[in-house]
Motif scaffolding. Structure first.
Motif, PDB file in Angstrom:
ATOM      1  N   ARG A  94      73.440  43.167  90.801  1.00 12.42           N
ATOM      2  CA  ARG A  94      73.460  41.698  90.739  1.00 12.42           C
ATOM      3  C   ARG A  94      72.514  41.099  91.785  1.00 12.42           C
ATOM      4  NH1 ARG A  94      78.831  42.895  89.373  1.00 12.42           N
ATOM      5  NH2 ARG A  94      79.422  42.013  87.352  1.00 12.42           N
ATOM      6  N   MET A 111      76.897  48.172  90.925  1.00 10.04           N
ATOM      7  CA  MET A 111      76.947  46.922  90.162  1.00 10.04           C
ATOM      8  C   MET A 111      76.715  45.714  91.081  1.00 10.04           C
ATOM      9  SD  MET A 111      77.207  47.612  86.979  1.00 10.04           S
ATOM     10  CE  MET A 111      77.559  45.976  86.340  1.00 10.04           C
ATOM     11  N   GLU A 112      77.299  45.746  92.286  1.00  8.05           N
ATOM     12  CA  GLU A 112      77.069  44.669  93.258  1.00  8.05           C
ATOM     13  C   GLU A 112      75.598  44.599  93.632  1.00  8.05           C
ATOM     14  OE1 GLU A 112      78.572  41.911  94.567  1.00  8.05           O
ATOM     15  OE2 GLU A 112      79.897  42.612  92.983  1.00  8.05           O
ATOM     16  N   ILE A 134      68.912  41.713  90.572  1.00  6.30           N
ATOM     17  CA  ILE A 134      68.586  40.852  89.427  1.00  6.30           C
ATOM     18  C   ILE A 134      68.242  39.437  89.901  1.00  6.30           C
ATOM     19  CG2 ILE A 134      69.595  39.711  87.389  1.00  6.30           C
ATOM     20  CD1 ILE A 134      71.055  42.433  86.844  1.00  6.30           C
ATOM     21  N   SER A 135      68.834  39.011  91.014  1.00  5.67           N
ATOM     22  CA  SER A 135      68.567  37.654  91.515  1.00  5.67           C
ATOM     23  C   SER A 135      67.105  37.457  91.925  1.00  5.67           C
ATOM     24  CB  SER A 135      69.497  37.327  92.697  1.00  5.67           C
ATOM     25  OG  SER A 135      69.105  38.039  93.857  1.00  5.67           O
ATOM     26  N   SER A 172      72.749  43.333  79.066  1.00  4.45           N
ATOM     27  CA  SER A 172      73.923  42.608  79.561  1.00  4.45           C
ATOM     28  C   SER A 172      74.476  43.360  80.759  1.00  4.45           C
ATOM     29  CB  SER A 172      75.017  42.494  78.485  1.00  4.45           C
ATOM     30  OG  SER A 172      75.571  43.787  78.243  1.00  4.45           O
ATOM     31  N   ILE A 173      75.311  42.686  81.540  1.00  8.13           N
ATOM     32  CA  ILE A 173      75.909  43.325  82.708  1.00  8.13           C
ATOM     33  C   ILE A 173      76.920  44.383  82.259  1.00  8.13           C
ATOM     34  CG2 ILE A 173      77.893  41.849  83.310  1.00  8.13           C
ATOM     35  CD1 ILE A 173      75.017  42.721  85.728  1.00  8.13           C
ATOM     36  N   PRO A 222      67.376  47.040  88.297  1.00 13.08           N
ATOM     37  CA  PRO A 222      68.607  47.550  88.899  1.00 13.08           C
ATOM     38  C   PRO A 222      68.883  48.954  88.364  1.00 13.08           C
ATOM     39  CG  PRO A 222      69.096  45.862  87.267  1.00 13.08           C
ATOM     40  CD  PRO A 222      67.613  45.904  87.416  1.00 13.08           C
ATOM     41  N   ARG A 231      76.874  48.477  83.194  1.00 10.09           N
ATOM     42  CA  ARG A 231      78.031  49.247  83.682  1.00 10.09           C
ATOM     43  C   ARG A 231      78.291  50.449  82.774  1.00 10.09           C
ATOM     44  NH1 ARG A 231      81.717  48.032  87.498  1.00 10.09           N
ATOM     45  NH2 ARG A 231      83.191  49.728  87.673  1.00 10.09           N
TER      46      ARG A 231
END
Length: 199
Positions: A148, A144-145, A151-152, A121-122, A7, A126
């Protein structure tokens, strides 16, 4: 074909630069694009710049591992150039997302190594995006969206490395590259060498 995905903000570009600086035997894959060169961009180094008609012809001839529309232009990974160089023992680094990775893997599984870089970490992700001081809050929220969502897809990769320390992460990525180069099927010239030993 050595793929690094992550990401935005997880360190993929930094690790890519470190790898290109440290390894003479790996080159960044140069994409073909229909957009005009930006100031300072050099044909064959940053991109291969082509017309829409040339791009259409390459699509027609199935000369892309993968291609996509991005912000009104088309970008693609040229198959012929890369295949020829792979036969000569040249390695290529790809800085692409999970969709491009999937397309590349479907076309040429045996020559593809997939590495996904995760942030520690998330919150740290950020913080890194905010520390760039280049994007507004709503742009960071959108990144950030997207992060995520990216990352999936971590489990579609051969290797996953957590980037909590850039030097340690780079060392791990380089170890993966070294190990993958040692695989029997990737060692160019091994068959004639072994035949010579046995004769």
């Amino acid at each position: 074909m050595f793929i690094l995905s992550s990401p935005s903000g997880a360190g993929k570009t930094t690790i890519s630069r470190m790898l290109l600086d440290a390894e003479d035997e790996i080159k960044l894959s140069v994409s073909v694009t229909t957009r005009a060169p930006r100031e300072g961009e050099v044909e064959g180094i940053h991109y291969h710049f082509v017309t829409d008609a040339q791009f259409d012809a390459m699509v027609e001839e199935d000369d892309f591992y993968e291609w996509a529309h991005v912000f009104g232009h088309r970008y693609g990974t040229p198959k012929g150039r890369i295949r020829n160089a792979l036969k000569e023992g040249q390695d290529f680094l790809f800085d692409i997302d999970w969709q491009g990775t999937q397309q590349l893997f479907q076309k040429d599984q045996q020559d593809v190594v997939r590495v996904f870089i995760l942030p520690p970490s998330i919150e740290e992700l950020r913080r890194r995006l905010e520390s760039r001081a280049t994007d507004a809050d709503e742009v960071i929220d959108a990144r950030m969206e997207r992060a995520r969502a990216e990352i999936s897809h971590w489990d579609a990769y051969d290797y996953v490395v957590i980037n909590d320390d850039v030097d340690a992460c780079f060392d791990k990525v380089r170890e993966i590259l070294d190990a993958e180069r040692m695989k029997r099927q990737r060692q160019t010239g091994l068959i004639p060498f072994v035949r010579e030993l046995m004769s």
